[in-house]
Design a protein around this motif. Structure first.
Motif, PDB file in Angstrom:
ATOM      1  N   LYS A   1       0.834  -1.207   0.000  1.00 39.78           N
ATOM      2  CA  LYS A   1       0.000   0.000   0.000  1.00 39.78           C
ATOM      3  C   LYS A   1       0.866   1.253   0.000  1.00 39.78           C
ATOM      4  O   LYS A   1       0.558   2.221  -0.700  1.00 39.78           O
ATOM      5  CB  LYS A   1      -0.917   0.000   1.220  1.00 39.78           C
ATOM      6  N   GLN A   2       1.950   1.242   0.779  1.00 41.71           N
ATOM      7  CA  GLN A   2       2.831   2.406   0.844  1.00 41.71           C
ATOM      8  C   GLN A   2       3.451   2.707  -0.515  1.00 41.71           C
ATOM      9  O   GLN A   2       3.541   3.870  -0.916  1.00 41.71           O
ATOM     10  CB  GLN A   2       3.940   2.172   1.877  1.00 41.71           C
TER      11      GLN A   2
ATOM     12  N   PRO B   1      -9.349   5.081   2.709  1.00 39.50           N
ATOM     13  CA  PRO B   1      -9.704   6.267   1.920  1.00 39.50           C
ATOM     14  C   PRO B   1     -11.223   6.359   1.759  1.00 39.50           C
ATOM     15  O   PRO B   1     -11.964   5.475   2.179  1.00 39.50           O
ATOM     16  CB  PRO B   1      -9.032   6.003   0.575  1.00 39.50           C
TER      17      PRO B   1
ATOM     18  N   ALA C   1      -5.013   2.148  -0.955  1.00 36.69           N
ATOM     19  CA  ALA C   1      -3.891   3.081  -1.129  1.00 36.69           C
ATOM     20  C   ALA C   1      -4.227   4.258  -2.046  1.00 36.69           C
ATOM     21  O   ALA C   1      -3.365   5.081  -2.333  1.00 36.69           O
ATOM     22  CB  ALA C   1      -2.684   2.325  -1.677  1.00 36.69           C
TER      23      ALA C   1
ATOM     24  N   TRP D   1      -5.051   3.989   5.379  1.00 37.33           N
ATOM     25  CA  TRP D   1      -5.501   2.879   4.539  1.00 37.33           C
ATOM     26  C   TRP D   1      -7.022   2.713   4.573  1.00 37.33           C
ATOM     27  O   TRP D   1      -7.546   1.642   4.365  1.00 37.33           O
ATOM     28  CB  TRP D   1      -4.799   1.553   4.886  1.00 37.33           C
TER      29      TRP D   1
ATOM     30  N   GLU E   1      -8.522  11.124   1.199  1.00 32.25           N
ATOM     31  CA  GLU E   1      -8.093  10.352   2.358  1.00 32.25           C
ATOM     32  C   GLU E   1      -9.250  10.242   3.358  1.00 32.25           C
ATOM     33  O   GLU E   1     -10.063  11.143   3.474  1.00 32.25           O
ATOM     34  CB  GLU E   1      -6.889  11.016   3.043  1.00 32.25           C
TER      35      GLU E   1
ATOM     36  N   GLY F   1      -5.965   6.952  -1.613  1.00 29.66           N
ATOM     37  CA  GLY F   1      -6.328   8.217  -0.970  1.00 29.66           C
ATOM     38  C   GLY F   1      -5.938   9.463  -1.743  1.00 29.66           C
ATOM     39  O   GLY F   1      -6.731  10.403  -1.841  1.00 29.66           O
TER      40      GLY F   1
ATOM     41  N   HIS G   1       0.666   4.324  -2.618  1.00 32.91           N
ATOM     42  CA  HIS G   1       0.307   5.635  -2.068  1.00 32.91           C
ATOM     43  C   HIS G   1       1.401   6.662  -2.343  1.00 32.91           C
ATOM     44  O   HIS G   1       1.106   7.791  -2.765  1.00 32.91           O
ATOM     45  CB  HIS G   1       0.052   5.492  -0.562  1.00 32.91           C
ATOM     46  N   GLU G   2       2.656   6.288  -2.129  1.00 35.68           N
ATOM     47  CA  GLU G   2       3.768   7.219  -2.340  1.00 35.68           C
ATOM     48  C   GLU G   2       3.885   7.628  -3.806  1.00 35.68           C
ATOM     49  O   GLU G   2       4.147   8.802  -4.108  1.00 35.68           O
ATOM     50  CB  GLU G   2       5.081   6.596  -1.854  1.00 35.68           C
TER      51      GLU G   2
ATOM     52  N   THR H   1       1.027  10.058  -4.497  1.00 33.93           N
ATOM     53  CA  THR H   1       1.281  11.345  -3.849  1.00 33.93           C
ATOM     54  C   THR H   1       2.318  12.133  -4.637  1.00 33.93           C
ATOM     55  O   THR H   1       2.157  13.336  -4.869  1.00 33.93           O
ATOM     56  CB  THR H   1       1.758  11.135  -2.391  1.00 33.93           C
TER      57      THR H   1
END
Length: 193
Positions: A104-105, A160, A146, A158, A153, A148, A108-109, A112
């Motif tokens: 997920k990170q 969203p 992930a 986790w 968000e 968001g 998400h990263e 973003t």
């Protein structure tokens, strides 16, 4: 839930004779008093039905939610289609197991860093390119968790605002060269009313 699954499977029994790979479509009708953008996450309707039908046979799944008296489920032979032109797609790479926070990170990263902006309500298309040994259904929820930066968000990590997705399409492309790594293509656009 088992009553829903039994009825849906019974309704589609004749369609199970369609040649694989399959496309699963679900129209979810909700009472008029229901707030469409809160809860009633479409993957929670699709996943158990796809799991019941068998992940190996399904190459595409789509669900839509709206106010209505009834829900409909369809199963047919999947056919190639061009990606929708009404959205920008984000190409994401993952190397972590989908059952980990690291998966997920990574998603998400990357979202973003892309400067994606959330909106609501949304239509989301998610494509997965992965190896033949992957159960791609297990990628759905952690990927959506992930998103968001694209869909807004929630009030905890986790979680969203995935209720804002009123039209969800999930697609699989099997690539033996991918082995266990996953390539994810995500595109969102304002939902058409």
């Amino acid at each position: 839930m088992s009553v829903f699954l039994d009825q849906a499977e019974q309704d589609m029994r004749d369609h199970l004779r369609a040649r694989e790979p399959w496309t699963l479509e679900l129209d979810v009708g909700l009472p008029a008093a229901t707030r469409l953008l809160h809860h009633h996450d479409l993957d929670n309707y699709l996943y158990p039905l796809a799991q019941r039908l068998g992940s190996r046979g399904i190459a595409s799944a789509r669900a839509r939610k709206r106010h209505g008296d009834r829900s409909l489920a369809r199963l047919d032979t999947a056919r190639p289609a061009d990606p929708p032109l009404d959205r920008t797609f984000h190409r994401l790479q993952t190397t972590a197991s989908a059952g980990t926070t690291a998966y997920k990170q990574q998603i998400h990263e990357q979202l973003t860093a892309s400067g994606a902006l959330p909106g609501s309500p949304v239509s989301a298309v998610i494509g997965f390119r992965c190896g033949p040994d992957r159960n791609w259904l297990n990628l759905w929820k952690p990927t959506i968790d992930a998103l968001g930066p694209l869909i807004g968000e929630g009030n905890r990590m986790w979680s969203p605002r995935d209720g804002a997705i009123v039209d969800l399409a999930l697609h699989l492309l099997v690539d033996p060269a991918r082995r266990w790594d996953v390539e994810v293509f995500v595109g969102v656009a304002p939902a058409r009313e």
